[in-house]
Design a protein around this motif. Structure first.
Motif, PDB file in Angstrom:
ATOM      1  N   LEU A 133       0.821  -1.242   0.090  1.00  0.00           N
ATOM      2  CA  LEU A 133       0.002  -0.223  -0.001  1.00  0.00           C
ATOM      3  C   LEU A 133       0.830   1.323  -0.116  1.00  0.00           C
ATOM      4  N   ALA A 134       1.795   1.101   0.957  1.00  0.00           N
ATOM      5  CA  ALA A 134       2.828   2.566   1.013  1.00  0.00           C
ATOM      6  C   ALA A 134       3.396   2.638  -0.411  1.00  0.00           C
ATOM      7  N   ASN A 135       3.895   1.712  -1.029  1.00  0.00           N
ATOM      8  CA  ASN A 135       4.507   1.716  -2.355  1.00  0.00           C
ATOM      9  C   ASN A 135       3.760   2.411  -3.440  1.00  0.00           C
ATOM     10  N   ALA A 136       2.554   1.630  -3.495  1.00  0.00           N
ATOM     11  CA  ALA A 136       1.387   1.818  -4.548  1.00  0.00           C
ATOM     12  C   ALA A 136       1.092   3.535  -4.255  1.00  0.00           C
ATOM     13  N   THR A 137       0.771   3.913  -3.169  1.00  0.00           N
ATOM     14  CA  THR A 137       0.358   5.359  -3.044  1.00  0.00           C
ATOM     15  C   THR A 137       1.686   6.170  -3.269  1.00  0.00           C
ATOM     16  N   SER A 138       2.805   5.800  -2.886  1.00  0.00           N
ATOM     17  CA  SER A 138       3.971   6.674  -3.374  1.00  0.00           C
ATOM     18  C   SER A 138       3.964   6.817  -4.912  1.00  0.00           C
ATOM     19  N   GLN A 139       3.883   5.865  -5.588  1.00  0.00           N
ATOM     20  CA  GLN A 139       3.822   5.938  -7.173  1.00  0.00           C
ATOM     21  C   GLN A 139       2.594   6.850  -7.635  1.00  0.00           C
ATOM     22  N   LEU A 140       1.435   6.644  -6.928  1.00  0.00           N
ATOM     23  CA  LEU A 140       0.459   7.222  -7.442  1.00  0.00           C
ATOM     24  C   LEU A 140       0.907   9.044  -7.330  1.00  0.00           C
ATOM     25  N   TYR A 141       1.415   9.333  -6.008  1.00  0.00           N
ATOM     26  CA  TYR A 141       1.705  10.878  -5.970  1.00  0.00           C
ATOM     27  C   TYR A 141       2.673  11.237  -6.812  1.00  0.00           C
ATOM     28  N   ASP A 142       3.554  10.473  -7.257  1.00  0.00           N
ATOM     29  CA  ASP A 142       4.650  10.620  -8.325  1.00  0.00           C
ATOM     30  C   ASP A 142       4.091  11.013  -9.641  1.00  0.00           C
ATOM     31  N   GLN A 143       3.146  10.149  -9.915  1.00  0.00           N
ATOM     32  CA  GLN A 143       2.432  10.078 -11.125  1.00  0.00           C
ATOM     33  C   GLN A 143       1.646  11.412 -11.379  1.00  0.00           C
ATOM     34  N   LEU A 144       0.840  11.623 -10.204  1.00  0.00           N
ATOM     35  CA  LEU A 144       0.118  12.910 -10.186  1.00  0.00           C
ATOM     36  C   LEU A 144       0.821  14.146 -10.286  1.00  0.00           C
TER      37      LEU A 144
END
Length: 413
Positions: A59-70
């Motif tokens: 979860l932490a890794n996926a939300t980190s990726q989501l922030y970077d993409q946004l």
């Protein structure tokens, strides 16, 4: 707003009691032994290290990726280089993160509740009227568009009805589909915005989504660190420290409280309390919520707008992942087709085969019933469908067995 029936306070105060549901299993229930108690310690290690830890790390890794993409999408929008492919990748990452979160809800009794993270990142319905007012305010949008300071502003000022998954979901999904580039390039057309004459651009929406995604990432880092402690990735620990988030209950991380049950400093004075917590405050709690609140409020008409994921139309997937979180907890791992050797179900099968078999069959039936719902209309479009009632019944039947499991766990000597 999400409703909570969590019972962590009872564990902390030692006042938890249980209504016995295990009379049906008396015929084959063996007398508990010290070996049985020792088994709980082994299965707790399996549960914490192979279910809770990896779920929160994913979860932490996926939300980190989501922030970077946004963040990248915001910059690309301003340069005129944002593509539909960029939006599609953001949507896919969001759904991955969402799945990991929903698969964690069988252990909401820990830091997710203690530190108020659950309502902070997963309150619904989204307050669209308030969002329209917020994004109409150019000064507030400017505050959000300010890196880490913008993230901190979002977390402190927007309020939980505008934070977390569902605010982001509104920006990147519409009517069950990925948001189109052309839609994002035009002014926001939702009725909540047009009713007040809010001329909100796609750039402003991405500013908001990016800041909220940063706050979501940081809160998921907090969850991971609060369970794993110093074994969490160093960058995640550092970010949590920068945010000055709480991560310990007393002087220990939550995973250590469980793994060190019966020892000085642990909130668990017995191994039985650990097992009861997993069954009752964890698995049974989310089981009841899915059947009677997440599905039940809309099905009965008590709250027709209580739809968990209306913009992506993934509510049934949310429900499925919630029940899968129960399966993972009882099987002792993620993605398993049979229970691990040190799992809760394996232990139950050794000492109470009838109970174990009944839980496993009811679990399979609940998952199958939700799968059947997924084959029809989305929940937002058909909350009163007969399949929904059948799924609710199957999930409640599973909950009865989980209550029996908690009662059995409480009898271990």
């Amino acid at each position: 707003m999400k409703k909570y029936l969590l019972m962590v306070a009872c564990i902390l105060t030692g006042t938890m009691t249980f209504t016995s549901c295990s009379d049906d299993y008396d015929d084959d229930k063996e007398k508990a032994t010290s070996a049985e108690v020792e088994t709980i310690g082994s299965l707790t290690k399996q549960y914490v290290e192979n279910v809770v830890f990896p779920t929160y790390t994913n979860l932490a890794n996926a939300t980190s990726q989501l922030y970077d993409q946004l963040e990248a999408a915001k910059g690309a929008y301003r340069k005129g280089t944002l593509s539909q492919g960029d939006i599609d990748k953001i949507c896919a990452t969001f759904l991955d993160a969402r799945s990991y979160w929903e698969q964690s809800e069988a252990f909401l009794y820990g830091p997710a509740t203690t530190f108020g993270i659950d309502p902070h990142i997963d309150t619904w319905p989204l307050d669209l009227d308030a969002l329209a007012l917020a994004l109409k305010n150019s000064d507030q949008v400017a505050m959000l568009d300010n890196g880490d300071d913008g993230i901190a502003y979002a977390g402190a000022k927007l309020g939980q009805e505008l934070l977390g998954f569902h605010g982001i979901e509104f920006i990147i999904f519409r009517d069950g589909k990925n948001r189109t580039l052309s839609s994002l390039q035009a002014n926001e057309s939702d009725q909540a915005f047009t009713a007040i004459g809010a001329q909100v651009t796609g750039e402003q929406e991405l500013v908001y989504a990016t800041a909220v995604a940063g706050d979501l990432r940081d809160k998921c880092y907090q969850l991971e660190v609060a369970w794993r402690g110093e074994t969490a990735p160093a960058a995640h620990v550092q970010r949590v420290e920068e945010c000055e988030y709480e991560t310990q209950v007393g002087s220990s991380y939550y995973g250590d409280h469980m793994l060190n049950a019966t020892k000085s400093g642990s909130i668990y004075s017995t191994w039985q309390e650990v097992l009861v917590t997993i069954f009752d405050s964890g698995c049974s709690n989310i089981c009841n919520e899915v059947a009677n609140t997440k599905m039940g409020l809309a099905y009965t008409g008590e709250d027709p707008n209580y739809i968990e994921s209306p913009y992506s139309k993934k509510s049934f997937q949310d429900f499925y992942d919630n029940i899968l979180s129960i399966k993972n907890s009882l099987y002792g791992g993620t993605g398993l087709s049979t229970p691990a050797s040190n799992s809760i179900l394996t232990m139950a099968g050794k000492y109470n085969q009838t109970l174990a078999s009944s839980i496993e069959s009811k679990l399979a039936a609940a998952l199958k019933a939700i799968e059947s719902c997924q084959q029809g209309s989305a929940f937002v479009d058909a909350p009163k469908a007969a399949k929904v009632k059948a799924a609710m019944d199957a999930i409640n039947a599973l909950d009865e067995e989980l209550a029996a499991g908690a009662s059995w766990a409480a009898t271990i000597k």
